[in-house]
Design a protein around this motif. Structure first.
Motif, short mmCIF file in Angstrom:
data_model
loop_
_atom_site.label_atom_id
_atom_site.label_comp_id
_atom_site.label_asym_id
_atom_site.label_seq_id
_atom_site.Cartn_x
_atom_site.Cartn_y
_atom_site.Cartn_z
N LYS A 81 -32.86 76.02 29.82
CA LYS A 81 -31.96 78.09 31.02
C LYS A 81 -31.45 78.10 29.36
CE LYS A 81 -32.20 78.51 34.17
NZ LYS A 81 -32.75 79.90 34.69
N GLY A 82 -30.74 77.85 28.02
CA GLY A 82 -29.95 78.75 27.91
C GLY A 82 -28.33 77.68 27.21
N ALA A 83 -27.99 77.04 27.96
CA ALA A 83 -26.83 76.20 28.03
C ALA A 83 -27.29 74.70 27.28
CB ALA A 83 -25.88 75.67 29.17
N ARG A 84 -25.45 75.12 26.70
CA ARG A 84 -25.30 73.57 26.38
C ARG A 84 -24.08 72.10 26.70
NH1 ARG A 84 -22.28 73.47 19.78
NH2 ARG A 84 -21.77 71.28 20.06
N PRO A 85 -25.22 71.13 26.36
CA PRO A 85 -24.58 69.82 27.91
C PRO A 85 -23.32 69.07 26.89
CG PRO A 85 -26.82 69.36 26.60
CD PRO A 85 -26.20 70.85 26.80
N ILE A 86 -22.53 68.78 27.54
CA ILE A 86 -21.73 67.96 27.02
C ILE A 86 -21.31 66.86 28.32
CG2 ILE A 86 -19.09 67.31 26.53
CD1 ILE A 86 -18.94 70.43 25.88
N VAL A 87 -20.98 65.34 28.09
CA VAL A 87 -21.97 64.49 28.98
C VAL A 87 -20.11 63.40 28.69
CG1 VAL A 87 -22.90 62.44 29.51
CG2 VAL A 87 -23.90 63.80 28.64
N ASN B 47 -32.31 57.78 32.16
CA ASN B 47 -33.10 59.06 31.63
C ASN B 47 -33.33 60.38 32.91
OD1 ASN B 47 -34.88 57.14 30.23
ND2 ASN B 47 -36.49 56.04 31.54
N HIS B 48 -32.99 59.80 34.05
CA HIS B 48 -32.40 60.78 35.19
C HIS B 48 -31.53 62.27 33.58
CE1 HIS B 48 -35.31 59.22 38.11
NE2 HIS B 48 -34.09 58.75 37.87
N LEU B 49 -30.26 61.47 33.82
CA LEU B 49 -29.71 62.28 33.19
C LEU B 49 -29.98 63.14 31.48
CD1 LEU B 49 -25.87 59.90 33.02
CD2 LEU B 49 -26.98 62.05 34.41
N THR B 50 -31.00 62.03 30.92
CA THR B 50 -31.39 62.76 29.96
C THR B 50 -32.82 63.85 30.29
OG1 THR B 50 -31.79 61.05 28.68
CG2 THR B 50 -33.26 62.51 28.41
N LYS B 51 -33.49 63.79 31.18
CA LYS B 51 -33.81 65.30 32.14
C LYS B 51 -33.62 66.46 32.39
CE LYS B 51 -37.77 62.04 33.91
NZ LYS B 51 -38.94 61.40 34.61
N ALA B 52 -31.81 66.02 33.00
CA ALA B 52 -31.26 67.13 33.26
C ALA B 52 -30.84 67.96 31.59
CB ALA B 52 -29.90 66.66 34.30
N ILE B 53 -30.39 66.58 30.58
CA ILE B 53 -29.25 67.31 29.63
C ILE B 53 -30.67 68.67 28.97
CG2 ILE B 53 -28.92 67.27 27.56
CD1 ILE B 53 -27.52 64.31 28.57
N ARG C 152 -33.72 64.59 41.36
CA ARG C 152 -34.21 65.32 41.69
C ARG C 152 -33.04 66.53 42.61
NH1 ARG C 152 -37.38 64.32 44.68
NH2 ARG C 152 -36.59 64.18 46.96
N ASP C 153 -32.19 66.47 43.23
CA ASP C 153 -31.03 67.22 43.80
C ASP C 153 -29.86 67.27 42.67
OD1 ASP C 153 -32.43 66.91 46.02
OD2 ASP C 153 -31.13 65.05 46.49
N ILE C 154 -30.04 66.70 41.81
CA ILE C 154 -28.99 67.08 40.38
C ILE C 154 -29.31 67.89 39.88
CG2 ILE C 154 -27.59 65.78 38.25
CD1 ILE C 154 -27.25 63.40 40.12
N LEU C 155 -30.34 67.68 38.96
CA LEU C 155 -31.41 68.82 38.53
C LEU C 155 -31.32 69.91 39.04
CD1 LEU C 155 -33.00 69.51 36.01
CD2 LEU C 155 -34.95 68.22 37.06
N ARG C 156 -31.32 70.44 40.27
CA ARG C 156 -31.63 71.48 40.80
C ARG C 156 -30.62 72.15 40.54
NH1 ARG C 156 -35.84 69.21 46.08
NH2 ARG C 156 -37.74 69.39 44.68
N ALA C 157 -29.50 71.26 41.09
CA ALA C 157 -28.28 71.51 41.60
C ALA C 157 -27.70 72.74 39.99
CB ALA C 157 -27.40 71.21 42.24
#
Length: 292
Positions: A229-235, A217-223, A183-188
């Motif tokens: 928000k209009g950003a392109r994620p890269i893992v 699953n947590h990473l998938t939610k963050a992505i 949750r903290d990762i997602l908010r940050a």
């Protein structure tokens, strides 16, 4: 009886001072002892006449000495007992005194005094216990506030946002990821995208030792949130074992840009926002010459 004690108050006080000095090792001068005790003897006389409340007087006295820390409730009770002995000694050589009748009346006053000493002591101890409990509660609240502040600082440090150039941010994730930290990762992450107007987000998981179903699953939610928000994620930084685990668990990351290391991810991120990395051959040749 009250009139007799009043008329013979000096005799009672003399006996009281003698008892204090001989049986209780009171170092004070006899005159001082008598002066300090005289108000109490006169209060007893007033109480025997029904003009005042003996119990109330003792209760107030105990409260006062406890508050001033000049004596204890036991010392007040002891003083009343010694005064009773002094009165009895004063009666001893008085044939006109009905000893048993008067003794019973004074005993009743002494018993009442003891009851009020106990009551005052109980009230005092109750107040002290409440004060101690309040102090302990305040200390616990302060400790909890310190712990909460430390935990908040740790969480903030564990979810850093690193801005790179323009419109690129990197979030390195290190250690285990539980529900609270996710949750903290997602908010940050969302806050970083908003603050830096990021178009590309790099989530580097090189420091995540184990990627199980929960972490994936947590990473998938963050992505997904970054995309909204209009950003392109890269893992970046997925180990071979982590990649195998994700495939075996049936988690679909086919639409997610995944790269082996952070360096490769930075190159892709720069190209996505219009930057190009090119090796300067002249610099490289000069460096090679110095090394040779």
């Amino acid at each position: 009886m009250d009139r007799w004690i009043e008329e013979h108050i000096d005799v009672v006080l003399d006996h009281y001072a003698t008892l204090r000095r001989t049986e209780h090792a009171d170092p004070r001068p006899p005159e001082l002892i008598k002066k300090l005790m005289e108000p109490t003897v006169r209060q007893l006389v007033s109480s025997l006449r029904g003009e005042s409340q003996w119990g109330g007087f003792i209760e107030e006295l105990v409260t006062r000495v406890l508050a001033a820390k000049q004596a204890t409730a036991a010392s007040v009770s002891e003083a009343a007992r010694v005064m009773y002995q002094a009165v009895q000694l004063a009666w001893r050589d008085a044939p006109e005194v009905p000893h048993e009748q008067w003794k019973l009346a004074v005993c009743e006053q002494m018993l009442l005094a003891s009851e009020h000493v106990a009551f005052s002591l109980d009230m005092h101890l109750g107040a002290r216990i409440r004060e101690r409990n309040d102090a302990l509660a305040a200390q616990e609240r302060l400790q909890q506030e310190v712990i909460d502040a430390q935990q908040a600082a740790i969480r903030e440090l564990s979810t850093p946002i690193i801005p790179l150039l323009d419109r690129i941010i990197v979030m390195p994730i290190v250690g285990s990821v539980d529900t609270r930290r996710a949750r903290d990762i997602l908010r940050a992450l969302l806050a970083g995208i908003r603050e830096h107007r990021a178009q590309v987000v790099i989530l580097d998981v090189t420091g995540v030792a184990v990627i199980d179903t929960s972490v994936a699953n947590h990473l998938t939610k963050a992505i997904g949130a970054a995309r909204l928000k209009g950003a392109r994620p890269i893992v970046t930084g997925l180990s071979d074992a982590a990649a195998e685990t994700i495939v075996e668990m049936g988690i679909d990351w086919s639409g997610i840009e995944t790269l082996s290391d952070l360096q490769t991810g930075l190159g892709l991120a720069l190209s996505l926002v219009g930057f190009e990395l090119r090796r300067r051959e002249g610099v490289a040749e000069a460096r090679d010459a110095r090394l040779s």
